[in-house]
Design an enzyme around this catalytic site. Structure first.
Site, PDB file in Angstrom:
ATOM      1  N   LYS A  50       0.957   5.929  -6.908  1.00  0.00           N
ATOM      2  CA  LYS A  50       1.944   6.964  -7.227  1.00  0.00           C
ATOM      3  C   LYS A  50       3.026   6.401  -8.143  1.00  0.00           C
ATOM      4  O   LYS A  50       3.485   5.277  -7.930  1.00  0.00           O
ATOM      5  CB  LYS A  50       2.571   7.459  -5.912  1.00  0.00           C
ATOM      6  CG  LYS A  50       2.475   8.967  -5.769  1.00  0.00           C
ATOM      7  CD  LYS A  50       2.920   9.434  -4.410  1.00  0.00           C
ATOM      8  CE  LYS A  50       4.405   9.242  -4.208  1.00  0.00           C
ATOM      9  NZ  LYS A  50       4.850   9.642  -2.862  1.00  0.00           N
ATOM     10  N   HIS A  53       7.749 -11.001  -3.792  1.00  0.00           N
ATOM     11  CA  HIS A  53       6.348 -11.429  -3.904  1.00  0.00           C
ATOM     12  C   HIS A  53       6.282 -12.922  -4.233  1.00  0.00           C
ATOM     13  O   HIS A  53       5.488 -13.662  -3.658  1.00  0.00           O
ATOM     14  CB  HIS A  53       5.626 -10.672  -5.029  1.00  0.00           C
ATOM     15  CG  HIS A  53       5.433  -9.204  -4.800  1.00  0.00           C
ATOM     16  ND1 HIS A  53       5.828  -8.247  -5.704  1.00  0.00           N
ATOM     17  CD2 HIS A  53       4.872  -8.522  -3.769  1.00  0.00           C
ATOM     18  CE1 HIS A  53       5.509  -7.047  -5.246  1.00  0.00           C
ATOM     19  NE2 HIS A  53       4.940  -7.183  -4.078  1.00  0.00           N
TER      20      HIS A  53
HETATM   21  P1  ADP Z   1       0.800  -2.701  -1.615  1.00  0.00           P
HETATM   22  O1  ADP Z   1       0.792  -1.439  -2.424  1.00  0.00           O
HETATM   23  O2  ADP Z   1      -0.558  -3.218  -1.270  1.00  0.00           O
HETATM   24  O3  ADP Z   1       1.741  -2.703  -0.433  1.00  0.00           O
HETATM   25  P2  ADP Z   1       2.755  -4.331  -2.964  1.00  0.00           P
HETATM   26  O4  ADP Z   1       2.696  -4.869  -4.331  1.00  0.00           O
HETATM   27  O5  ADP Z   1       3.840  -3.368  -2.660  1.00  0.00           O
HETATM   28  O6  ADP Z   1       1.336  -3.750  -2.672  1.00  0.00           O
HETATM   29  O7  ADP Z   1       2.859  -5.523  -1.929  1.00  0.00           O
HETATM   30  C1  ADP Z   1       1.897  -6.534  -1.836  1.00  0.00           C
HETATM   31  C2  ADP Z   1       2.218  -7.406  -0.628  1.00  0.00           C
HETATM   32  O8  ADP Z   1       3.477  -8.017  -0.820  1.00  0.00           O
HETATM   33  C3  ADP Z   1       2.329  -6.650   0.696  1.00  0.00           C
HETATM   34  O9  ADP Z   1       1.858  -7.489   1.728  1.00  0.00           O
HETATM   35  C4  ADP Z   1       3.793  -6.413   0.854  1.00  0.00           C
HETATM   36  O10 ADP Z   1       4.155  -6.291   2.215  1.00  0.00           O
HETATM   37  C5  ADP Z   1       4.333  -7.704   0.266  1.00  0.00           C
HETATM   38  N1  ADP Z   1       5.692  -7.565  -0.248  1.00  0.00           N
HETATM   39  C6  ADP Z   1       6.204  -6.622  -1.059  1.00  0.00           C
HETATM   40  N2  ADP Z   1       7.510  -6.841  -1.304  1.00  0.00           N
HETATM   41  C7  ADP Z   1       7.835  -7.964  -0.612  1.00  0.00           C
HETATM   42  C8  ADP Z   1       9.041  -8.696  -0.415  1.00  0.00           C
HETATM   43  N3  ADP Z   1      10.197  -8.321  -0.948  1.00  0.00           N
HETATM   44  N4  ADP Z   1       8.981  -9.792   0.371  1.00  0.00           N
HETATM   45  C9  ADP Z   1       7.821 -10.148   0.960  1.00  0.00           C
HETATM   46  N5  ADP Z   1       6.665  -9.509   0.832  1.00  0.00           N
HETATM   47  C10 ADP Z   1       6.665  -8.426   0.066  1.00  0.00           C
END
Ligand code: ADP
Length: 163
Positions: free
Chosen positions: A45, A21
């Protein structure tokens, strides 16, 4: 032509925030004047941290990052984006698997609210990092120091011990 200031919202669960992120946020800082990390309050979840805890952890990490803010939100992402007068929704991509889901989401958001989604690709080293896997590895006692910030790792270790 002068560039128009662009405000992006980066919605997600961030349970917890990972280096993946943060990689996306650092890249986005070069593209946008403002990036608001938006922690969704809708129940997910196997939630490990409350939305308030997630916001607090992120606030600590972004304290010295200019133009980056964090807050939580309830309800539809597009309605939140409208309230914030956001120009774009920011999302991160790891792999082609992400594209399938993200494409659908972005098309829907554009159809219902006319808002564009901008995708940023993560570094190869974080292409396999997900908050879900981080929670699983932590519960099994694995070393996560390369994948999440230290402050998050410390809280995660305490939380899984307590569970
Ligand atoms: P959501 O439940 O909305 O998918 P996340 O917190 O899992 O929320 O992810 C938020 C955003 O960050 C999404 O666009 C996801 O694809 C992106 N994301 C998650 N992990 C990574 C990563 N390792 N590298 C790049 N983007 C990521």
């Amino acid at each position: 032509m002068p560039k128009k200031p662009v405000r992006a919202i980066f919605p997600g669960s961030f349970d917890p925030i990972t280096n993946g992120h943060l990689d996306v946020i650092h890249r986005a800082m070069k593209l946008f004047n403002e990036v608001i990390i938006a922690v969704g309050k809708s129940p997910i979840k196997n939630q490990l941290f409350t939305p308030e805890e997630r916001v607090a952890m992120i606030a600590e990490i972004i304290a010295d990052m200019p133009g980056v803010a964090v807050e939580s939100f309830d309800g539809l992402t597009v309605e939140y984006a409208a309230r914030k007068k956001a120009d774009v929704i920011l999302r991160g991509l790891r792999s082609l698997t992400d594209v399938h889901y993200e494409f659908q989401l972005a098309m829907t958001n554009r159809a219902v609210a006319g808002i564009e989604t901008v995708f940023v690709m993560t570094s190869e080293q974080y292409g396999f990092t997900s908050s879900t896997l981080i929670r699983e590895i932590a519960s099994l006692g694995g070393d996560l120091s390369n994948l999440i910030p230290n402050s998050v790792n410390e809280r995660l270790q305490k939380r899984v011990k307590r569970k």
